[in-house]
Design an enzyme around this catalytic site. Structure first.
Site, short mmCIF file in Angstrom:
data_model
loop_
_atom_site.label_atom_id
_atom_site.label_comp_id
_atom_site.label_asym_id
_atom_site.label_seq_id
_atom_site.Cartn_x
_atom_site.Cartn_y
_atom_site.Cartn_z
N GLY A 228 0.78 -1.23 0.00
CA GLY A 228 0.00 0.00 0.00
C GLY A 228 0.81 1.28 0.00
O GLY A 228 0.23 2.36 -0.03
N GLU A 268 4.26 -6.53 2.03
CA GLU A 268 3.74 -7.05 0.74
C GLU A 268 3.58 -5.93 -0.26
O GLU A 268 2.52 -5.78 -0.86
CB GLU A 268 2.35 -7.67 0.94
CG GLU A 268 2.24 -8.81 1.88
CD GLU A 268 0.78 -9.17 2.19
OE1 GLU A 268 -0.13 -8.38 1.87
OE2 GLU A 268 0.54 -10.23 2.76
N GLY A 270 3.70 -3.94 -3.68
CA GLY A 270 3.75 -4.18 -5.11
C GLY A 270 4.12 -2.89 -5.82
O GLY A 270 5.21 -2.73 -6.37
N ARG A 271 3.20 -1.94 -5.74
CA ARG A 271 3.36 -0.67 -6.44
C ARG A 271 4.69 0.01 -6.15
O ARG A 271 5.36 0.51 -7.05
CB ARG A 271 2.22 0.28 -6.00
CG ARG A 271 2.16 1.58 -6.77
CD ARG A 271 1.16 2.55 -6.11
NE ARG A 271 -0.05 1.89 -5.66
CZ ARG A 271 -1.14 1.73 -6.42
NH1 ARG A 271 -1.17 2.20 -7.63
NH2 ARG A 271 -2.20 1.12 -5.92
N ARG A 306 -5.91 2.29 -15.26
CA ARG A 306 -6.05 3.19 -14.12
C ARG A 306 -6.58 4.58 -14.47
O ARG A 306 -7.47 5.08 -13.77
CB ARG A 306 -4.72 3.29 -13.35
CG ARG A 306 -4.22 1.94 -12.83
CD ARG A 306 -2.96 2.05 -11.98
NE ARG A 306 -3.22 2.66 -10.70
CZ ARG A 306 -2.95 3.91 -10.38
NH1 ARG A 306 -2.34 4.70 -11.24
NH2 ARG A 306 -3.26 4.37 -9.20
N CYS A 336 -14.50 1.98 -27.58
CA CYS A 336 -15.80 2.64 -27.72
C CYS A 336 -16.33 3.02 -26.34
O CYS A 336 -17.43 2.59 -25.95
CB CYS A 336 -16.77 1.73 -28.43
SG CYS A 336 -16.15 1.15 -30.01
N GLU A 337 -15.54 3.76 -25.62
CA GLU A 337 -15.89 4.20 -24.27
C GLU A 337 -15.29 5.58 -24.09
O GLU A 337 -14.09 5.75 -24.30
CB GLU A 337 -15.23 3.29 -23.20
CG GLU A 337 -15.72 1.86 -23.17
CD GLU A 337 -17.09 1.72 -22.57
OE1 GLU A 337 -17.57 2.68 -21.93
OE2 GLU A 337 -17.70 0.66 -22.78
C1 LIG Z 1 -3.01 -5.19 -3.35
C2 LIG Z 1 -2.40 -5.78 -2.13
C3 LIG Z 1 -1.04 -5.64 -1.89
C4 LIG Z 1 -0.13 -4.81 -2.74
O1 LIG Z 1 -0.57 -3.49 -2.82
P1 LIG Z 1 0.37 -2.35 -3.43
O2 LIG Z 1 -0.50 -1.14 -3.38
O3 LIG Z 1 0.70 -2.76 -4.82
O4 LIG Z 1 1.56 -2.26 -2.55
C5 LIG Z 1 -0.52 -6.30 -0.80
N1 LIG Z 1 -1.28 -7.04 0.02
C6 LIG Z 1 -2.61 -7.19 -0.18
C7 LIG Z 1 -3.38 -8.03 0.76
C8 LIG Z 1 -3.22 -6.56 -1.26
O5 LIG Z 1 -4.53 -6.69 -1.44
#
Ligand SMILES: *Cc1c(COP(=O)(O)O)cnc(C)c1O
Length: 430
Positions: A228, A268, A270-271, A306, A336-337
């Site tokens: 997050g 965890e 990602g982004r 996004r 087409c949106e």
């Molecule tokens: C989406 C998600 C992540 C990763 O979120 P990022 O915004 O990409 O860091 C990690 N854990 C859970 C449970 C998620 O749903």
């Protein structure tokens, strides 16, 4: 945010040649940038026990996952398909965390047999799970400080996790069922750029863990503060000071677990790891005025959802058009949106047909959220290696992929009832 300097220095000198040889559109990721970001996260925790598990959903490409695994990252999976992908790239046992919600028992079973660290999202599913994994973690619902987050929901509106007031009871139930190793999960923000808020929220998860440990009389093996963390999509936004964030978590951990029982910290993200290290490369195919000045490009929302879906800002540049007069444009794809716009009212240099346009920060939740509506298929993914070589790590989809799941010969799944009652027998009105 404008593409990172190192990536720009590697990419821009070869971009025209690459586009001429390969065509557009495509996403291209910067291996060095991804690895550097991962390393900076690890080094911010110093010698404290910490592991970052890359959220597979952000960029589920085996080349990137393998690269992160080699760096010591784990993988965060949320579905059987992601578990299979993790397995395919050699992530086994506790290299994987499985944090999912609204998830069937058989899916947890898959994660358990894979040896993953499992986060249970609710009591109902936990109470049904049999056998239990060796380590049991519950996700705590967003509470307290999490109220601000639109994406996670507030305490009343969230679909995630076990309410904080029911958490101790959940762990007691796990202990009654013979569990001896415990973890706890709390992800309380999404795309968060404010390091103060992120730090306080994650510290609150650590505090929550300490309260539960004390109340139930268990020790936590780990605290997973989720993902997050945000990235600066807009120019002028500042990246999260990850070291400051880590320091706040570590301070909370020392404060709450002073006696050597301190749990490991897991994340965890990602982004934060890959988001800034990708761009979508597209070309101008149309320049028209329809009440608004419009630039048409050869990518569409199906390559990057996004902006159209969330109204999310992605920085956009025409790297070879600098110096031309500027004005405000909408930059559009061809679905087409009407929502198929990468940018609205964006000041850009006057484009020429064929100009290369870069849509920035597509390294996470970009290609992965792509779709095939209108038959505008998902584009290729390329990777720039640390030596500057460019490799294809996923080809563009073609018609064969588009129809790969079609049954050209319809396949029976339910036989017609053998004796259809005649109209007369079936309730002939008197
Ligand atoms: C989406 C998600 C992540 C990763 O979120 P990022 O915004 O990409 O860091 C990690 N854990 C859970 C449970 C998620 O749903």
């Amino acid at each position: 945010m404008p593409i990172a300097e190192g990536f720009a220095q590697r990419l821009l000198p070869v971009l025209e040649e690459l586009v001429a040889a390969y065509g557009t559109p495509f996403h291209i990721y910067d291996a060095q940038g991804i690895v550097d970001t991962h390393r900076s996260m690890v080094s911010a925790f110093g010698t404290e026990p910490f592991r970052q598990y890359f959220a597979v959903k952000a960029l589920p490409n085996p080349a990137v996952l393998s690269m992160l695994l080699d760096e010591g990252s784990g993988l965060d999976c949320a579905s059987p398909t992601e578990l299979a992908l993790a397995d395919q790239v050699g992530a086994g046992g506790e290299d994987v965390v499985f944090t999912s919600n609204n998830t069937a028992g058989w899916e947890y079973d898959l994660a358990r047999t894979a040896g993953a660290l499992i986060t249970f999202d609710d009591r109902v599913i936990f109470d049904r799970a049999e056998p239990l994994p060796e380590t049991v973690a519950f996700r705590v619902s967003p509470h307290g400080l999490a109220q601000r987050s639109k994406l996670m929901g507030d305490a009343a509106g969230t679909k995630f996790g076990v309410p904080v007031a029911e958490l101790a009871d959940a762990y007691r139930a796990a202990r009654r069922r013979g569990v001896t190793r415990f973890g706890i999960h709390g992800m309380t923000f999404a795309n968060e750029l404010d390091v103060g808020h992120a730090g306080r929220s994650s510290a609150a998860v650590v505090e929550c863990a300490a309260r539960v440990a004390e109340e139930v009389g268990i020790a936590f093996d780990y605290i997973n503060v989720g993902g997050g963390l945000g990235i600066p999509y807009r120019p002028g936004e500042r990246p999260v000071d990850f070291r400051a964030y880590a320091d706040v978590i570590l301070a909370a951990r020392r404060r709450c677990f002073p006696d050597g029982t301190a749990p490991r910290i897991l994340m965890e993200c990602g982004r934060y790891v890959t988001g800034p290290h990708g761009v979508l490369v597209t070309r101008v195919v149309n320049r028209v005025r329809k009440g608004r000045d419009i630039i048409g490009v050869d990518a569409s929302m199906s390559s990057l959802m996004r902006p159209g879906f969330y109204g999310a800002y992605h920085h956009l540049t025409l790297p070879y058009a600098t110096g031309r007069p500027e004005r405000a444009f909408d930059v559009v794809g061809s679905l087409c949106e009407n929502m198929d716009k990468f940018a609205v009212d964006r000041t850009l240099p006057e484009p020429h047909e064929g100009d290369i346009a870069l849509i920035h920060d597509t390294g996470a939740h970009g290609h992965a959220m792509g779709f095939t509506y209108n038959g505008r298929l998902r584009p290729a993914e390329l990777l720039m290696t640390p030596t500057g070589e460019v490799v294809e790590i996923r080809r563009a989809e073609d018609f064969t992929d588009y129809v790969a799941t079609v049954r050209w010969q319809p396949k029976p799944v339910l036989a017609a009832p053998s004796a259809m009652p005649s109209a007369q027998q079936a309730g002939d009105p008197r």
